[in-house]
Design an enzyme around this catalytic site. Structure first.
Site, PDB file in Angstrom:
ATOM      1  CE  LYS A 166      -3.881   1.781   2.844  1.00 28.14           C
ATOM      2  NZ  LYS A 166      -4.727   1.475   4.010  1.00 28.14           N
TER       3      LYS A 166
ATOM      4  CB  SER B  64      -8.174   3.237   3.116  1.00 26.36           C
ATOM      5  OG  SER B  64      -7.289   2.635   4.046  1.00 26.36           O
TER       6      SER B  64
ATOM      7  CB  SER C  43      -8.190   0.158   5.803  1.00 23.41           C
ATOM      8  OG  SER C  43      -8.958   1.315   5.730  1.00 23.41           O
TER       9      SER C  43
HETATM   10  N1  GLN Z   1     -12.937   3.317   6.740  1.00 28.66           N
HETATM   11  C1  GLN Z   1     -12.287   3.719   7.954  1.00 28.66           C
HETATM   12  C2  GLN Z   1     -11.938   5.195   7.891  1.00 28.66           C
HETATM   13  O1  GLN Z   1     -12.225   5.804   6.912  1.00 28.66           O
HETATM   14  C3  GLN Z   1     -11.100   2.875   8.211  1.00 28.66           C
HETATM   15  C4  GLN Z   1      -9.902   3.316   7.486  1.00 28.66           C
HETATM   16  C5  GLN Z   1      -8.725   2.476   7.753  1.00 28.66           C
HETATM   17  O2  GLN Z   1      -8.829   1.407   8.368  1.00 28.66           O
HETATM   18  N2  GLN Z   1      -7.590   2.972   7.371  1.00 28.66           N
HETATM   19  O3  GLN Z   1     -11.380   5.726   8.804  1.00 28.66           O
END
Ligand code: GLN
Length: 484
Positions: A77, A152, A176
């Protein structure tokens, strides 16, 4: 080759059936063929990967000892550092930023002879659940390119689901890794907080962030955890525990297993997700496991608590992006104040700005007690309720998401997007390990996932319990038609 697991690819490299160069070339060709549609990668390390593959082939020819991940292409990532390469976090702010050092995970992967093949797309600074918040591109779900891969870490999930590489890493602050894994029909693993070093991961919510892997089989998750699950002196929250042997500990007596389900918390589950979830539990029951009800009613507060704590931490973590020290500096700026203001204004997308504002607000002197401190207290209660629940069961099961992958552009309201994380967030708040396991398909042919949680530091046991499910099912073997 791309239908093989990472372990199978490695073994064929070791036996001489494939050279490292052939493996890397195969996957680079697939990226070239499919990634113009999927858009999982931000950067492809074409030359670097081929160079490393050639060096590995030479190492092997000389008869030197080869690492556990020998010849396996891995994607990272793009919020994880590889020295000398860009780390963009899918943000305009960092589009030209070069990492000055390797993340610990990068170092560990390469020390075991993995070949890093590129960097993948994400929601800007890992904030989002669909990868649509990327300033670079919108990634498609290999099962249906008009749908999101989740987020994400959507790029890392889509890359593995599209068989553009056998393994990838993501980061999970509130879901994410697990949510995109589920929406893309592959495995995603968030380890116990502190099990994998965060050194060299760009911080979002530091008390919640964990790096973890995506793979198409549970054995591959186990293998990469053996490499990455190590104490790291450069991360003050790293667990001081020696690394563990996952693959050798794959024996669980399922007939003695108790699986806790918080039925009251799941009462609004949509019929299709519910049916798939019940079928997954049934697989364990058939093997002799007992499903027991646990009380986790407090989880109804998880979204509220998370969006206070994660934004508070994000607002302080992102304060370093001031136009002076890192990345973008606005050419419009004349004064110091304008350097701060305009650089942030131009460099950050709307979701990142929203979170900095919200985080600054909940930490401000007038509201800190009402929001931030209160959220911390509820977080403690959640940890306690989890501990209590684990007194009566070995693992806790839930679906990963309430729904399958949604269409790109379909969710416009940020608060509705936050609700995507309803089942994943509490795992980060409690610091426990969580895994997303492919457990079937909707009537539209879209993947769904089963999620299992274990108590802190029981990573090995959790993965071996997930392995029992894999032994009894074959959902994980299905590959999206478009990339076959
Ligand atoms: N969807 C969650 C957020 O927007 C989790 C994001 C993540 O785990 N990086 O914060």
């Amino acid at each position: 080759m791309h239908n093989l697991t990472a372990i199978e690819i490695r073994d064929k490299f070791l036996s001489g059936e494939f050279s490292a160069e052939e493996i890397v070339t195969h996957f680079l060709n697939r990226i070239e063929k499919y990634d113009n549609k999927i858009k999982a990668f931000i950067t492809v390390y074409k030359e670097r990967a081929i160079e490393h593959a050639k060096a590995l082939d030479e190492k092997k020819a000389k008869g030197e000892k080869l690492g556990k991940l020998a010849g396996i292409p891995v994607a990272l990532k793009d919020n994880i550092h590889v020295k000398g390469e860009t780390t963009t976090c899918a943000s305009k702010f960092l589009s030209n930023y070069t990492a000055p050092f390797d993340a610990t995970v990068t170092r560990l992967l390469e020390s075991e002879d993995a070949i890093i093949i590129g960097k993948t797309n994400l929601d800007e600074f890992a904030m989002g659940s669909s990868t649509e918040n990327s300033a670079m591109q919108s990634t498609g779900n290999p099962w249906d390119l008009d749908r999101v891969p989740g987020g994400s870490s959507g790029g890392s999930a889509a890359a593995v689901a599209g068989r553009l590489c056998p393994l990838s890493l993501g980061s999970d602050t509130g879901g994410s890794i697990r949510q995109p894994a589920s929406l893309c029909g592959i495995y995603g693993y968030k380890p116990t907080y502190g099990r994998i070093s965060r050194f060299g991961l760009v911080a979002f919510g530091s008390s919640l962030d964990q790096i973890g892997p995506f793979a198409t089989s549970i054995e591959d998750i186990a293998l990469i955890m053996e490499v990455l699950g190590k104490h790291c002196e450069r991360d003050s929250t790293s667990i001081p525990k020696p690394n563990e042997n996952y693959l050798e500990n794959f024996d669980v007596d399922v007939s003695k297993l108790k699986i806790g389900v918080p039925w009251a918390f799941l009462k609004d589950l949509a019929p299709e997700a519910k049916k798939t979830f019940e079928e997954a539990l049934n697989v364990y029951e058939k093997m002799g496991a007992e499903v027991v009800e646990v009380n986790l009613d407090i989880l109804k507060h998880s979204i509220a608590v998370y969006y206070i704590l994660a934004t508070a931490e994000a607002s302080t973590n992102l304060a370093r992006f001031d136009g002076v020290r890192y990345g973008h500096r606005s050419p419009r700026a004349q004064t110091l104040r304008e350097v701060y203001d305009y650089s942030k204004e131009d460099g950050f997308g709307p979701e990142v700005k929203r979170r900095i504002l919200l985080g600054t607000y909940v930490l401000s002197s007038g509201y800190q007690d009402a929001y931030y401190k209160k959220a911390q207290k509820v977080r403690t209660l959640m940890i306690e309720q989890y501990k209590k629940a684990f007194e009566t069961c070995d693992v806790i099961a839930m679906p990963v998401t309430p729904f399958t992958a949604f269409k790109k552009g379909e969710i416009k309201d940020p608060v509705q997007m936050y609700l995507e994380d309803i089942y994943t967030i509490s795992c980060n708040l409690a610091g426990i390990p969580g895994i997303s396991i492919p457990d079937g398909f909707s009537s539209e042919g879209l993947p769904l996932g089963l999620q299992l949680f274990a108590p802190q530091k029981e990573d090995v046991r959790l993965i071996s319990i997930a392995n029992e499910y894999q032994k009894a099912t074959d959902h994980y073997k299905k590959i999206p038609e478009f990339v076959k």
